[in-house]
Design an enzyme around this catalytic site. Structure first.
Site: not given
Ligand code: FDA
Length: 317
Positions: A144, A194
């Site tokens: 991670d 990732r």
């Molecule tokens: P964005 O934040 O724009 O969200 C898009 C949509 O997704 C929102 O409108 C909502 O519908 C939904 N959504 C997103 N987050 C939500 C929440 N918390 N609760 C409810 N709905 C939510 N980060 C990091 O710094 N180090 C890491 O190692 C990882 N590892 C990781 C693994 C995996 C499999 C995922 C999916 C994510 C991570 N992350 C991470 C977290 C990542 O950096 C990020 O903070 C979140 O995924 C939210 O970003 P989105 O790309 O989903 O878009």
């Protein structure tokens, strides 16, 4: 709301994530359990294994995270290694027909990287122990991403592990200004990467401050990964990124088994199922364990609506 949230609430929540007093208080509130349960599979090994089996039955691959970070006690780092070895043993793996559907995710600061002396060396040795055991069981490992001060040391560890175990993956965070260059390096070397937006409160000197800039960076990085020789893991719940991934995969002639979507346990579950049914590879990130506080706070900080959910649970609890 986005700007107020980013400007005021996100830093406040970031401070909360480092507050031992709040951590202690929230662990005492029984009502917190309902909120935690939305994002965390449980505290025990049987809890997480039953969730893993459910996901596999639904055609969704898994990556399991034993919660914990920022360990400053070597014994605790070793206990984390033990927990991962137990987890690997308990996962429904069969090395003969390993199909990549089982993975674990590690944080180097949980394995000792922040120890005052020889932290990086201890964390790398601990990670290597887990990677070797996972390899024997046909289970994948991804390291991670944590805050920006840890990136260089983590990537050095990943390069070293990949010399012996090339399918060791890691995470690159689109909000960091450096990440396009890191994507180019790792895409060229055929790595499992990732790509996520990034979840830590970072200074503008190293990270894009505006959501729009982060999204643009994500799309540029995704293009680099899709064009490269590696295995892109598209970790986002954002419909724009999900759609862009399919378009780019098509543009670069990728087959469905040469990349995957990833989402977090409990977030956009219907979309996870929809993508899996459509024939895309989907993996869900499943955290478990007692040290859920830092993880929970990052999930609350990502989305203002989650704070409402948390506060409603407190009032009605
Ligand atoms: P964005 O934040 O724009 O969200 C898009 C949509 O997704 C929102 O409108 C909502 O519908 C939904 N959504 C997103 N987050 C939500 C929440 N918390 N609760 C409810 N709905 C939510 N980060 C990091 O710094 N180090 C890491 O190692 C990882 N590892 C990781 C693994 C995996 C499999 C995922 C999916 C994510 C991570 N992350 C991470 C977290 C990542 O950096 C990020 O903070 C979140 O995924 C939210 O970003 P989105 O790309 O989903 O878009």
């Amino acid at each position: 709301m986005g700007t107020v949230f980013d400007g005021l609430l996100r830093p406040a929540i970031g401070a909360a994530s480092r507050s031992e007093r709040l951590e202690h208080a929230s662990q005492q509130w029984s009502v917190t359990e309902r909120v935690v349960r939305r994002f965390v599979a449980g505290e025990s090994l049987p809890d997480v294994i039953s969730t893993v089996v459910d996901q596999l039955t639904d055609g969704v691959a898994v990556t399991v995270d034993f919660l914990g970070e920022d360990t400053v006690d070597e014994a605790r780092a070793h206990a984390t290694v033990r927990a991962y070895l137990d987890l690997l043993d308990a996962m429904p793996a069969s090395p003969e027909n390993a199909d990549g559907s089982l993975e674990v995710s590690l944080k180097l600061t949980a394995l000792g990287a922040s120890l005052p002396e020889h932290g990086d060396k201890i964390a790398e040795e601990n990670a290597r122990t887990i990677v070797e055991a996972a390899h024997r069981r046909g289970i994948l490992v991804t390291l991670d991403a944590e805050d920006h001060t840890t990136v260089d040391r983590r990537l050095a560890t990943v390069r070293s592990l990949r010399d012996d175990f090339p399918d060791t993956g890691t995470v690159l965070q689109a909000y960091l200004r450096r990440t396009e260059d890191d994507c180019a390096e790792f895409a060229a070397s055929g790595a499992r990467i990732r790509l996520c937006k990034g979840a830590y409160a970072e200074p503008a000197a190293v990270a894009f401050p505006e959501r729009r800039q982060v999204d643009d960076s994500y799309l540029r990085c995704l293009r680099i990964l899709m064009r490269g020789n590696g295995y892109p893991m598209v970790a986002s719940h954002d419909p724009t990124m999900i759609q862009a991934a399919a378009i780019l995969a098509d543009e670069f002639g990728r087959t469905p088994d040469s990349w995957e979507h990833q989402m977090l346990y409990g977030i956009r579950v219907d979309e996870q199922r929809r993508l899996a049914v459509s024939g895309a590879r989907v993996r869900v990130y499943i955290p478990y364990g007692e040290q859920w506080y830092g993880y929970l706070v990052r999930r609350l900080a990502e989305r203002p609506a989650n704070l409402g959910f948390f506060l409603r649970a407190l009032v009605s609890g």
